[in-house]
Enzyme design. Structure first.
Site, mmCIF file in Angstrom:
data_model
loop_
_atom_site.group_PDB
_atom_site.id
_atom_site.type_symbol
_atom_site.label_atom_id
_atom_site.label_comp_id
_atom_site.label_asym_id
_atom_site.label_seq_id
_atom_site.Cartn_x
_atom_site.Cartn_y
_atom_site.Cartn_z
ATOM 1 N N GLY A 16 6.593 0.163 -0.829
ATOM 2 C CA GLY A 16 5.855 1.373 -1.188
ATOM 3 C C GLY A 16 5.892 2.384 -0.075
ATOM 4 C CD GLU A 17 8.333 7.122 1.605
ATOM 5 O OE1 GLU A 17 8.588 7.979 2.467
ATOM 6 O OE2 GLU A 17 9.168 6.719 0.768
ATOM 7 N N GLY A 18 3.636 6.046 1.338
ATOM 8 C CA GLY A 18 2.512 6.958 1.170
ATOM 9 C C GLY A 18 2.413 7.912 2.331
ATOM 10 N N GLY A 19 1.300 8.620 2.367
ATOM 11 C CA GLY A 19 1.119 9.629 3.394
ATOM 12 C C GLY A 19 1.048 9.063 4.797
ATOM 13 C CG MET A 20 -1.950 7.715 6.590
ATOM 14 S SD MET A 20 -1.529 8.973 7.820
ATOM 15 C CE MET A 20 -1.314 7.960 9.264
ATOM 16 C CB VAL A 23 4.388 -1.019 2.775
ATOM 17 C CG1 VAL A 23 4.118 -2.517 2.907
ATOM 18 C CG2 VAL A 23 3.144 -0.234 3.176
ATOM 19 C CE LYS A 38 0.864 2.124 5.256
ATOM 20 N NZ LYS A 38 -0.297 2.159 4.335
ATOM 21 C CG ASP A 131 -8.406 5.704 4.546
ATOM 22 O OD1 ASP A 131 -8.877 6.622 3.857
ATOM 23 O OD2 ASP A 131 -7.186 5.449 4.588
#
Length: 439
Positions: A16-20, A23, A38, A131
């Protein structure tokens, strides 16, 4: 993939991929264990922030809790910024909400108890998550909930108010004090975000939403939250009131701790009925704990058979941990352990198969080695279910020499039981208790 190795990990495939960050599934080369790694964004360059992240990673490595994703450690060296953690592959609460839109009161309460158990443990260790959001509550394949990304909140804080396109989701869960930048985040900061998560689970939407981050932040600061009951009129009033308290602008008006929230959830006059993907069969009479935490029957239920989701078995563990923290907060450690021990002994004696297995494991992990614990685990060595016998043997082994009175029975189990997994567990337990290795 540009880089296949980040020593000592081999990156296998992107999860997966996100703003932070991104992974990856990865292999720890020293023992071939599969973990999640990550990678943090290269845009994070503040040396003080990165040093703090590394310090927090060292602390997070020590956390051991059934509802917290285990962190193995992190590293910031040159352009390498990453951390490794336990691999969880059952999705998360965010995925669940996308699929179902919203959850029932019963399911929400069941998950919330596990959430509170995780937060109570972290807060007791002096760690504030900062968070909390649905995507950080991961689910194992059997449905157990685990809270993730503790240390990442430190790094994310540096980007929240600038990387608007990538962190819009986070804005929806930010407490007023996080937006103002004072006072410092505290346990009640996490409880505010948790209140929003519970609101969303029950209603299918967050209490504060708008087209731009600035508008969302303004709503958090100035606008009273709507009531869950304004969207879901059937929600129990105690739950409606609890979430309203969690969403107060003032820290002092929120619940004092995750333990307090957990106790309030437990006291709801609702029978927790959870219908989930995986079920097991049991014909044992329901215990008091089962009457509270058992799943509702499916419409095509076989007569005389109750269906119990595996993950629901984890809920009593959360309750036990919450009970411990509640008593510890009052300086009553001995009494707390005794009450929890008594509860699990009851489960070991009268629960269904999985409840008895869990009770044996938990009594071993509590480690009080009281007479009642040793006697009940010793009696469980005669249980007709082999998984229970094996769990009881393993638990007694965990008590070491304090369980020496059970060594004779464990010896006989190691020699005579008709199941190899039970004999194996008994051999190891005998070694731990007596220091002798059976051949």
């Amino acid at each position: 993939m540009e880089r296949r190795w980040i020593w000592p990990f081999e990156l296998l495939d992107k999860l997966g991929e996100g703003g932070m960050g991104v992974v990856y599934r990865a292999r720890y080369v020293k023992n071939d264990k599969i973990v999640a790694v990550k990678l943090l964004p290269a845009s994070i360059t503040d040396e003080t922030l990165l040093a703090r992240f590394e310090r927090e990673m060292q602390l997070l490595r020590t956390l051991r809790h059934p509802h917290i994703v285990h962190t193995f450690g992190g590293k910031c060296e040159g352009d390498l910024r990453f951390y490794a953690m336990e691999l969880i592959e059952g999705g998360n609460i965010d995925d669940l909400l996308r699929d179902r839109k919203k959850l029932s009161v019963d399911t929400t309460v069941a998950y919330a108890l596990q959430m509170c158990s995780a937060l109570a443990y972290a807060h007791d260790k002096g760690i504030t998550h900062r968070d909390i959001k649905p995507g950080n509550f991961l689910l194992t394949k059997d449905g157990t909930l685990k809270l993730a990304d503790f240390g990442l909140a430190t790094v994310a804080a540096a980007n929240k108010l600038t990387a608007t396109g990538k962190t819009m989701g986070t804005f929806r869960y930010m407490a007023p004090e996080q937006i103002r930048g004072k006072p410092e985040p505290c346990p009640q900061t996490d409880l505010y975000a948790l209140g929003i998560v519970l609101f969303e689970m029950l209603t299918g939407k967050v209490p504060f939403d708008a087209e731009t981050p600035a508008e969302v932040l303004h709503l958090h600061l100035k606008t009273p939250p709507p009531r869950v009951s304004s969207v879901v009129p059937s929600v129990p009033k105690p739950l409606d009131d609890l979430i309203d308290r969690m969403l107060r602008k003032s820290i002092d008006e929120r619940p004092a701790s995750a333990v307090e929230v957990g106790v309030a959830l437990k006291s709801l006059d609702e029978t927790v009925r959870v219908s989930e993907r995986r079920t097991v069969e049991t014909t044992s009479p329901p215990t008091e704990a089962e009457r509270v935490f058992i799943a509702s029957p499916m419409t095509d239920e076989t007569p005389g058979v109750r269906e119990v989701p595996r993950w629901a078995i984890a809920i009593p563990t959360a309750i036990a941990l919450l009970a411990l923290f509640w008593a510890w907060s009052r300086g009553d450690e001995v009494d707390a352990l005794k009450r929890v021990e008594t509860m699990w002994i009851g489960q070991l004696m009268t629960g269904g198969i999985q409840e008895r297995v869990l009770a044996a494991k938990t009594l071993g992990e509590i480690g009080t080695a009281g007479d009642d614990t040793v006697k009940s685990l010793t009696a469980a060595l005669d249980d007709p279910e082999p998984t229970v016998r094996a769990a009881a043997a393993t638990a007694l082994g965990g008590l070491g020499s304090d369980a020496k009175e059970a060594s004779g029975k464990i010896f006989r189990l190691a020699q005579q039981d008709d199941r190899p997994e039970v004999r194996t567990a008994a051999v190891e337990a005998h070694r731990k208790i007596t220091g002798e290795t059976l051949k």
